[in-house]
Design an enzyme around this catalytic site. Sequence first.
Site, PDB file in Angstrom:
ATOM      1  N   HIS A  24       1.211  -0.873  -0.061  1.00  0.00           N
ATOM      2  CA  HIS A  24      -0.202  -0.274  -0.133  1.00  0.00           C
ATOM      3  C   HIS A  24       0.879   1.576   0.012  1.00  0.00           C
ATOM      4  CE1 HIS A  24       1.177   0.169   4.057  1.00  0.00           C
ATOM      5  NE2 HIS A  24       0.946  -0.778   4.509  1.00  0.00           N
TER       6      HIS A  24
ATOM      7  N   SER B 236      -2.537   0.144   6.429  1.00  0.00           N
ATOM      8  CA  SER B 236      -2.013  -1.372   6.858  1.00  0.00           C
ATOM      9  C   SER B 236      -2.526  -2.070   5.973  1.00  0.00           C
ATOM     10  CB  SER B 236      -2.408  -1.843   8.171  1.00  0.00           C
ATOM     11  OG  SER B 236      -2.475  -3.534   8.534  1.00  0.00           O
TER      12      SER B 236
ATOM     13  N   HIS C 231       4.241   1.254   2.600  1.00  0.00           N
ATOM     14  CA  HIS C 231       4.996   0.639   1.537  1.00  0.00           C
ATOM     15  C   HIS C 231       5.479   1.732   0.680  1.00  0.00           C
ATOM     16  CE1 HIS C 231       2.382  -3.002   3.103  1.00  0.00           C
ATOM     17  NE2 HIS C 231       3.976  -3.234   3.681  1.00  0.00           N
TER      18      HIS C 231
ATOM     19  N   GLY D 195       8.419   1.928   8.350  1.00  0.00           N
ATOM     20  CA  GLY D 195       7.443   2.673   9.077  1.00  0.00           C
ATOM     21  C   GLY D 195       7.584   2.609  10.597  1.00  0.00           C
TER      22      GLY D 195
ATOM     23  N   VAL E 142       1.607   6.736   7.043  1.00  0.00           N
ATOM     24  CA  VAL E 142       1.676   7.105   6.073  1.00  0.00           C
ATOM     25  C   VAL E 142      -0.092   6.868   6.418  1.00  0.00           C
ATOM     26  CG1 VAL E 142      -0.075   7.310   3.388  1.00  0.00           C
ATOM     27  CG2 VAL E 142       3.032   6.879   3.999  1.00  0.00           C
TER      28      VAL E 142
ATOM     29  N   GLN F  30       7.209 -15.033  12.673  1.00  0.00           N
ATOM     30  CA  GLN F  30       7.003 -14.069  13.767  1.00  0.00           C
ATOM     31  C   GLN F  30       4.955 -12.995  14.172  1.00  0.00           C
ATOM     32  OE1 GLN F  30       8.143 -10.504  10.244  1.00  0.00           O
ATOM     33  NE2 GLN F  30       6.379  -9.686  10.948  1.00  0.00           N
TER      34      GLN F  30
END
Length: 283
Positions: free
Chosen positions: A34, A187, A37, A149, A178, A61
Amino acid sequence: MEVFHKIANYTAWRSKVQNKGLTIGFVPTMGALHAGHLSLIAASKKENDITVCSIYVNPTQFNDKGDFEKYPRILTNDRALLEELQCDVLFAPESTEMYPENEAKKESLDLGALGEVMEGQFRPGHFNGVMTIVEKLFRAIHPNKAYFGLKDYQQLAVVRIMNDQLDMGIEVIGCPTVREDDGLALSSRNMLLSSEQRAEAPAIFQSLQKGKEQLDQMGVKEFKEVVARKIDEFSNLKVEYVEVSDSYSLQPLDTWANAESAVCCVAVHAGDVRLIDNIILYN
Ligand code: AMP
């Protein structure tokens, strides 16, 4: 754009690039790209000769198997976006490249108190998985600079610590969050929200902003309660945590007097979708 699925093929290509003295900027992602990124890729393109974006949904993760399984995977779309942006390299490794069979187990780095708060507390094992994959990617890609980010505020702090310990000479750069026009942080998980959840999700950042505006009138404890209450007023949102911390150490604050700069981080469930966000309260 060059596309590599194997480390060895990338390494062969990179040695040619490095012989020419070109610098490499690196943007690690899990895909479903998005504008957040893309801002990291734009920052890298500005500051480096070559930009490499990786796309890999890293299983280690995820502390929740369901979250891993439903994580969006749209590689064809992502690839087209990267082409459009004139990203130089897409590194989309096969899992066997990142986690070869019979690989020797490594001791994970001790993050101390940083690993025990917020995401470290509520997502056990998450940061070990992050550090494992970021180290593997750093060693595979060998960038000069790497871009992350501020949306994942604690992750950036973890990566900085890990990077210092690895001492690979990589510069880690944090980039601003952003947002949609209504304030919702972009996200990859937003595409999993129902229309009702999506309609209420902007309340997360709006509550952080409203809390910040009234900061002078409240102590830290009351501030956290006020922000949590504002978010929980929405029937589709359920606060997991609201924490106020020193912006550098990320250790929780109990009074405003204890830190020169403070950040408020939140995690909120919208149904099965877990969203995180943060706001710098003062510097
Ligand atoms: P992810 O694909 O979610 O693992 O994120 C890859 C990178 O993009 C991480 O460094 C994130 O912090 C960053 N990122 C994700 N969302 C945003 C956003 N809304 N604004 C800026 N960076 C972001």
